[in-house]
Design a protein around this motif. Structure first.
Motif, PDB file in Angstrom:
ATOM      1  N   LEU A 121       0.834  -1.206   0.000  1.00  0.00           N
ATOM      2  CA  LEU A 121       0.000   0.000   0.000  1.00  0.00           C
ATOM      3  C   LEU A 121       0.869   1.256   0.000  1.00  0.00           C
ATOM      4  O   LEU A 121       0.599   2.204  -0.754  1.00  0.00           O
ATOM      5  CB  LEU A 121      -0.932  -0.009   1.213  1.00  0.00           C
ATOM      6  CG  LEU A 121      -2.023  -1.076   1.208  1.00  0.00           C
ATOM      7  CD1 LEU A 121      -2.721  -1.125   2.560  1.00  0.00           C
ATOM      8  CD2 LEU A 121      -3.023  -0.838   0.096  1.00  0.00           C
ATOM      9  N   PHE A 130      -2.467   4.792  -5.582  1.00  0.00           N
ATOM     10  CA  PHE A 130      -3.469   4.704  -4.526  1.00  0.00           C
ATOM     11  C   PHE A 130      -3.644   6.071  -3.868  1.00  0.00           C
ATOM     12  O   PHE A 130      -2.714   6.881  -3.845  1.00  0.00           O
ATOM     13  CB  PHE A 130      -3.059   3.687  -3.454  1.00  0.00           C
ATOM     14  CG  PHE A 130      -2.841   2.284  -3.951  1.00  0.00           C
ATOM     15  CD1 PHE A 130      -3.527   1.763  -5.043  1.00  0.00           C
ATOM     16  CD2 PHE A 130      -1.945   1.451  -3.300  1.00  0.00           C
ATOM     17  CE1 PHE A 130      -3.319   0.466  -5.480  1.00  0.00           C
ATOM     18  CE2 PHE A 130      -1.738   0.144  -3.713  1.00  0.00           C
ATOM     19  CZ  PHE A 130      -2.418  -0.342  -4.818  1.00  0.00           C
ATOM     20  N   TYR A 138      -5.425   1.121   6.819  1.00  0.00           N
ATOM     21  CA  TYR A 138      -6.138   0.576   5.663  1.00  0.00           C
ATOM     22  C   TYR A 138      -5.903  -0.927   5.557  1.00  0.00           C
ATOM     23  O   TYR A 138      -6.837  -1.694   5.291  1.00  0.00           O
ATOM     24  CB  TYR A 138      -5.714   1.283   4.367  1.00  0.00           C
ATOM     25  CG  TYR A 138      -6.637   0.963   3.219  1.00  0.00           C
ATOM     26  CD1 TYR A 138      -7.740   1.759   2.961  1.00  0.00           C
ATOM     27  CD2 TYR A 138      -6.423  -0.151   2.415  1.00  0.00           C
ATOM     28  CE1 TYR A 138      -8.617   1.457   1.915  1.00  0.00           C
ATOM     29  CE2 TYR A 138      -7.284  -0.461   1.371  1.00  0.00           C
ATOM     30  CZ  TYR A 138      -8.378   0.343   1.133  1.00  0.00           C
ATOM     31  OH  TYR A 138      -9.242   0.028   0.109  1.00  0.00           O
ATOM     32  N   LEU A 173     -12.054  -1.755  -3.301  1.00  0.00           N
ATOM     33  CA  LEU A 173     -10.760  -1.132  -3.596  1.00  0.00           C
ATOM     34  C   LEU A 173     -10.936   0.056  -4.551  1.00  0.00           C
ATOM     35  O   LEU A 173     -10.297   1.101  -4.358  1.00  0.00           O
ATOM     36  CB  LEU A 173      -9.791  -2.145  -4.187  1.00  0.00           C
ATOM     37  CG  LEU A 173      -9.331  -3.263  -3.242  1.00  0.00           C
ATOM     38  CD1 LEU A 173      -8.529  -4.313  -3.999  1.00  0.00           C
ATOM     39  CD2 LEU A 173      -8.558  -2.707  -2.071  1.00  0.00           C
ATOM     40  N   THR A 176     -12.449   2.987  -2.477  1.00  0.00           N
ATOM     41  CA  THR A 176     -11.751   3.519  -1.314  1.00  0.00           C
ATOM     42  C   THR A 176     -10.255   3.732  -1.470  1.00  0.00           C
ATOM     43  O   THR A 176      -9.661   4.446  -0.669  1.00  0.00           O
ATOM     44  CB  THR A 176     -11.962   2.586  -0.096  1.00  0.00           C
ATOM     45  OG1 THR A 176     -11.358   1.305  -0.367  1.00  0.00           O
ATOM     46  CG2 THR A 176     -13.439   2.426   0.227  1.00  0.00           C
ATOM     47  N   LEU A 177      -9.642   3.123  -2.469  1.00  0.00           N
ATOM     48  CA  LEU A 177      -8.183   3.154  -2.534  1.00  0.00           C
ATOM     49  C   LEU A 177      -7.615   3.679  -3.844  1.00  0.00           C
ATOM     50  O   LEU A 177      -6.605   4.379  -3.847  1.00  0.00           O
ATOM     51  CB  LEU A 177      -7.611   1.744  -2.278  1.00  0.00           C
ATOM     52  CG  LEU A 177      -6.093   1.633  -2.223  1.00  0.00           C
ATOM     53  CD1 LEU A 177      -5.542   2.411  -1.032  1.00  0.00           C
ATOM     54  CD2 LEU A 177      -5.675   0.178  -2.155  1.00  0.00           C
TER      55      LEU A 177
END
Length: 181
Positions: A121, A130, A138, A173, A176-177
Motif C-alpha cells: 500500500l 493509490f 487501511y 478497492l 476507497t483506494l
C-alpha cells in the motif's frame, strides 16, 4: 493437509493420521505433544509455502494494483472447505484457550501478511496509484474485510462464492483506494 482436503478436519484424529503416515498415534504425540500443536505446526508449514508464493507475487515488476489483486487472490480461499482455510478456522477456534507461545506464533503468521500489505500500500501511495491513506490502518481494515468474506467462502455460506467475494473486494478497492485518474 492432504487428509484435511480429502476428509475434512473433523475426521482428522491422531490415530487416523498415524495410520496414514505409518506411525502410531503415540509416536505422533511424542513429536507434537498435542493435536493443537500438530495443527499449528501444519498451519505454519502451509503459511510458509503461502508466504513464499506471496513474496514472489509481490516482487513482480509492474504496478501496485496488479500486485494487490494478486495478494487478494492468494488470500481468498479457493472454495468451500479449502484445506488451508479449514485449518486456519480450527486453529483460530482453538486459540481461545491456547498458551501464549501458540498465540505468539499465530500473531507472527498474521503479522507477515499485514506487513506485506502495508508495504504494498505504501508503495502504491508513493507512486500515485493509490489515494493517500494510512497504510497500516487501511491494511487492518482490508484484511478484516478479506477475513470475513474468506470465512463465508470457506464454510460454504450460500450466496458467497469466491467470484462474488473477489468482485466485492474489487469494488471496495475501487471506491476507497484507487487514485482518481
Amino acid at each position: 493437509m492432504d487428509m484435511i482436503a480429502e476428509r475434512g478436519l473433523e475426521k482428522l484424529t491422531m490415530a487416523a493420521l498415524g495410520r496414514e503416515v505409518g506411525m502410531s498415534s503415540g509416536h505422533l504425540l511424542y513429536y507434537f505433544h498435542s493435536k493443537d500443536e500438530l495443527l499449528l505446526r501444519t498451519l505454519e508449514w502451509s503459511e510458509g509455502r503461502l508466504g513464499a508464493e506471496r513474496g514472489r507475487l509481490l516482487a513482480r515488476h509492474g504496478g501496485a494494483r496488479a500486485r494487490l489483486d494478486a495478494y487478494v487472490d492468494l488470500y481468498v480461499p479457493d472454495g468451500h472447505r479449502d484445506p488451508h482455510w479449514t485449518l486456519w478456522l480450527e486453529v483460530w477456534n482453538r486459540s481461545q484457550n491456547a498458551a501464549e507461545d501458540a498465540r505468539d506464533r499465530q500473531a507472527a503468521i498474521e503479522g507477515a501478511w499485514h506487513r506485506d500489505l502495508v508495504a504494498l500500500l505504501a508503495e502504491g501511495i508513493s507512486r500515485g496509484e493509490f489515494r493517500p491513506v494510512d497504510p497500516d490502518r487501511y491494511a487492518s481494515r482490508l484484511r478484516a474485510l478479506l477475513d470475513g468474506f474468506s470465512i463465508h467462502v470457506a464454510i460454504g455460506l450460500r450466496g458467497t462464492d469466491r467470484d462474488q467475494v473477489l468482485a466485492h473486494v474489487r469494488e471496495f478497492l475501487e471506491q476507497t483506494l484507487l487514485a482518481d485518474t
